[in-house]
Scaffold this active site. Structure first.
Site, PDB file in Angstrom:
ATOM      1  N   TYR A 135       0.817  -1.225   0.000  1.00 30.99           N
ATOM      2  CA  TYR A 135       0.000   0.000   0.000  1.00 30.99           C
ATOM      3  C   TYR A 135       0.848   1.271   0.000  1.00 30.99           C
ATOM      4  O   TYR A 135       0.391   2.321  -0.433  1.00 30.99           O
ATOM      5  CB  TYR A 135      -0.925   0.037   1.227  1.00 30.99           C
ATOM      6  CG  TYR A 135      -2.072  -0.952   1.190  1.00 30.99           C
ATOM      7  CD1 TYR A 135      -2.205  -1.868   0.149  1.00 30.99           C
ATOM      8  CD2 TYR A 135      -3.030  -0.970   2.182  1.00 30.99           C
ATOM      9  CE1 TYR A 135      -3.244  -2.776   0.115  1.00 30.99           C
ATOM     10  CE2 TYR A 135      -4.079  -1.885   2.161  1.00 30.99           C
ATOM     11  CZ  TYR A 135      -4.168  -2.784   1.125  1.00 30.99           C
ATOM     12  OH  TYR A 135      -5.202  -3.687   1.098  1.00 30.99           O
ATOM     13  N   LYS A 190       2.842 -15.219   2.839  1.00 34.35           N
ATOM     14  CA  LYS A 190       2.816 -15.895   1.538  1.00 34.35           C
ATOM     15  C   LYS A 190       4.279 -16.182   1.212  1.00 34.35           C
ATOM     16  O   LYS A 190       4.792 -15.823   0.135  1.00 34.35           O
ATOM     17  CB  LYS A 190       2.128 -14.990   0.501  1.00 34.35           C
ATOM     18  CG  LYS A 190       1.794 -15.646  -0.815  1.00 34.35           C
ATOM     19  CD  LYS A 190       0.644 -16.622  -0.738  1.00 34.35           C
ATOM     20  CE  LYS A 190       0.463 -17.333  -2.085  1.00 34.35           C
ATOM     21  NZ  LYS A 190      -0.435 -18.495  -2.003  1.00 34.35           N
ATOM     22  N   ASP A 222      -3.710 -17.939   1.797  1.00 34.77           N
ATOM     23  CA  ASP A 222      -4.841 -18.621   1.149  1.00 34.77           C
ATOM     24  C   ASP A 222      -5.447 -19.651   2.100  1.00 34.77           C
ATOM     25  O   ASP A 222      -6.671 -19.771   2.223  1.00 34.77           O
ATOM     26  CB  ASP A 222      -4.426 -19.254  -0.189  1.00 34.77           C
ATOM     27  CG  ASP A 222      -3.047 -19.885  -0.144  1.00 34.77           C
ATOM     28  OD1 ASP A 222      -2.319 -19.690   0.845  1.00 34.77           O
ATOM     29  OD2 ASP A 222      -2.696 -20.602  -1.105  1.00 34.77           O
ATOM     30  N   ASP A 246      -5.999  -6.360   5.747  1.00 38.29           N
ATOM     31  CA  ASP A 246      -7.157  -5.609   5.260  1.00 38.29           C
ATOM     32  C   ASP A 246      -8.271  -6.588   4.891  1.00 38.29           C
ATOM     33  O   ASP A 246      -9.437  -6.441   5.280  1.00 38.29           O
ATOM     34  CB  ASP A 246      -6.702  -4.812   4.017  1.00 38.29           C
ATOM     35  CG  ASP A 246      -7.713  -3.774   3.583  1.00 38.29           C
ATOM     36  OD1 ASP A 246      -8.778  -3.678   4.204  1.00 38.29           O
ATOM     37  OD2 ASP A 246      -7.428  -3.071   2.588  1.00 38.29           O
ATOM     38  N   ASP A 250     -11.752  -8.086   7.506  1.00 40.80           N
ATOM     39  CA  ASP A 250     -13.155  -7.970   7.087  1.00 40.80           C
ATOM     40  C   ASP A 250     -13.822  -9.344   7.066  1.00 40.80           C
ATOM     41  O   ASP A 250     -14.982  -9.488   7.438  1.00 40.80           O
ATOM     42  CB  ASP A 250     -13.262  -7.331   5.694  1.00 40.80           C
ATOM     43  CG  ASP A 250     -13.398  -5.822   5.791  1.00 40.80           C
ATOM     44  OD1 ASP A 250     -13.037  -5.265   6.846  1.00 40.80           O
ATOM     45  OD2 ASP A 250     -13.863  -5.194   4.817  1.00 40.80           O
TER      46      ASP A 250
END
Ligand code: NAD
Length: 362
Positions: A135, A190, A222, A246, A250
């Site tokens: 980001y 990852k 994943d 992020d 959620d």
């Protein structure tokens, strides 16, 4: 203990008023001062984060924040949009750790899209790094590709990066938070594909040596996304980078089914924090007196626990919320048959009554 109270826009003013009411009955030496932020600040002072508001937030021990944003500000240039206030506060206050508990109250298991037995008693904490990752990494932009599958074509690119101190400090937050809970941290990465996240995994493992009493597991993102809906109760503290956090925060929030119930904290290196509900300003229900104030009230409890070192006061608020739910009071977002529908103010009053030892009737 000085608290900057920034209600913001939409339902922000309604829900923060209830949290302030709850804080006021705790009989703690709290000094609360309010200031405008977001769209309200743009309208009053021409900027979503006026200098006076920022100064108040800097001077305070903690910030209690409502929500910002309204569709009417969508046409403003980006720098003046209400949401910039949050980014500005994060930056100026050095907030790098976002803590989002996802707790499924027994009485609300039906609100989850998962089977009740999968979420009943769920209590996990997602810790998201806030300042690094893809980001904010430079360089980024658009250009003409010189290599890859389509040399000469227009392409866009971002840079994923994490420095050692950034990973170390978020790892410390996670291990310390786990010590206050069930002593288990899942670090999500990852590492099988990304250099940045192999480094992340290595550094988290090194920091773990200082916390031998805490269990550490590593999980690919994943798989983490899958496990969160398959067996969410296996997790305790989940720590991850900005982008994975992020998305996973959620996902975890939705396991509980009720966004109006979820608090959050963003902390700096000294545990100073900004506390806010996980939801936005809900312009669709603003001013109607129906918003659920519990996420904000529970954010105030987190503030007492993490920044103000008042765990007993935090416990009192959290127990009061449980008592109110057990008595069958529900705002419309969590209402179901057999429970009593109440408005924002009545819900806040009920929490106050539960704290002060009055009987709550559903
Ligand atoms: P939202 O979270 O405001 O609302 C999503 C849905 O959930 C709406 O139907 C709303 O009515 C409902 N809802 C949210 N909070 C509730 C509560 N406490 N009680 C009952 N129902 C509740 O998200 P959105 O509609 O996508 O965004 C609205 C505005 O909020 C936008 O301007 C957005 O940029 C802003 N926003 C701000 C923050 C923040 O201040 N941190 C976070 C997210 C969105």
């Amino acid at each position: 203990m000085k608290i900057a109270v920034l209600p913001g826009d939409g339902i922000g003013t309604e829900i923060v008023a209830e949290a302030v009411k709850v804080l006021n009955v705790l009989e703690l030496p709290l000094e609360m001062e309010e200031a405008v932020v977001g769209g309200a600040a743009y309208e009053a002072k021409g900027h979503p984060l006026p200098e006076a508001t920022l100064q108040l937030a800097k001077d305070a021990d903690a910030v209690l924040f409502g929500a910002v944003g309204d569709w009417k500000f969508d046409k403003l240039e980006r720098a003046l949009r209400p949401e910039q206030a949050i980014l500005g506060l994060r930056k100026h206050l050095g907030l790098f750790a976002n803590l989002r508990p996802a707790l499924c109250y027994e009485q609300l298991t039906h609100a989850s899209s998962l089977k009740p037995e999968l979420v009943a008693g769920l209590d996990i904490l997602i810790i998201r790094e806030l300042t690094g990752d893809i980001y904010f990494g430079q360089p980024r932009g658009r250009r003409t590709a010189v290599d890859g599958h389509f040399p000469g074509a227009e392409e866009a690119f971002d840079t994923m990066r994490y420095s050692r101190p950034e990973i170390e400090r978020i790892a410390h937050v996670a291990f310390q938070a786990a010590r206050r809970r069930s002593n288990k941290v899942t670090s999500v990465d990852k590492a099988n594909v990304l250099e940045t996240f192999q480094f992340w995994k290595d550094v988290v493992t090194e920091v773990h040596a200082q916390y031998p009493d805490v269990e550490l597991e590593h999980m690919y993102v994943d798989n983490a996304a899958m496990q969160l809906v398959k067996a969410p109760k296996k997790f305790d503290v989940v720590v991850t980078g900005n982008m994975f956090g992020d998305i996973l925060s959620d996902e975890a929030a939705m396991l509980t089914g009720s966004i109006g119930m979820l608090p959050s904290a963003s902390l700096d290196a000294n545990n100073k924090g900004l506390y806010e509900p996980s939801h936005g300003s809900a312009p669709d229900i603003a001013g109607k007196g129906v918003a659920n104030p519990l996420a904000t009230i529970l954010s105030a409890a987190m503030m007492l626990r993490y920044t103000l070192a008042q765990p007993e006061a935090a416990d009192r608020i959290e127990s009061a919320v449980r008592a109110v739910l057990a008595a069958g009071l529900r705002t419309p977002d969590i209402h179901s048959e057999g429970t009593r529908k109440v408005g924002t103010r009545e819900m806040g009053d009920a929490v106050v009554a539960a704290i002060t030892g009055k009987t709550i009737t559903g």
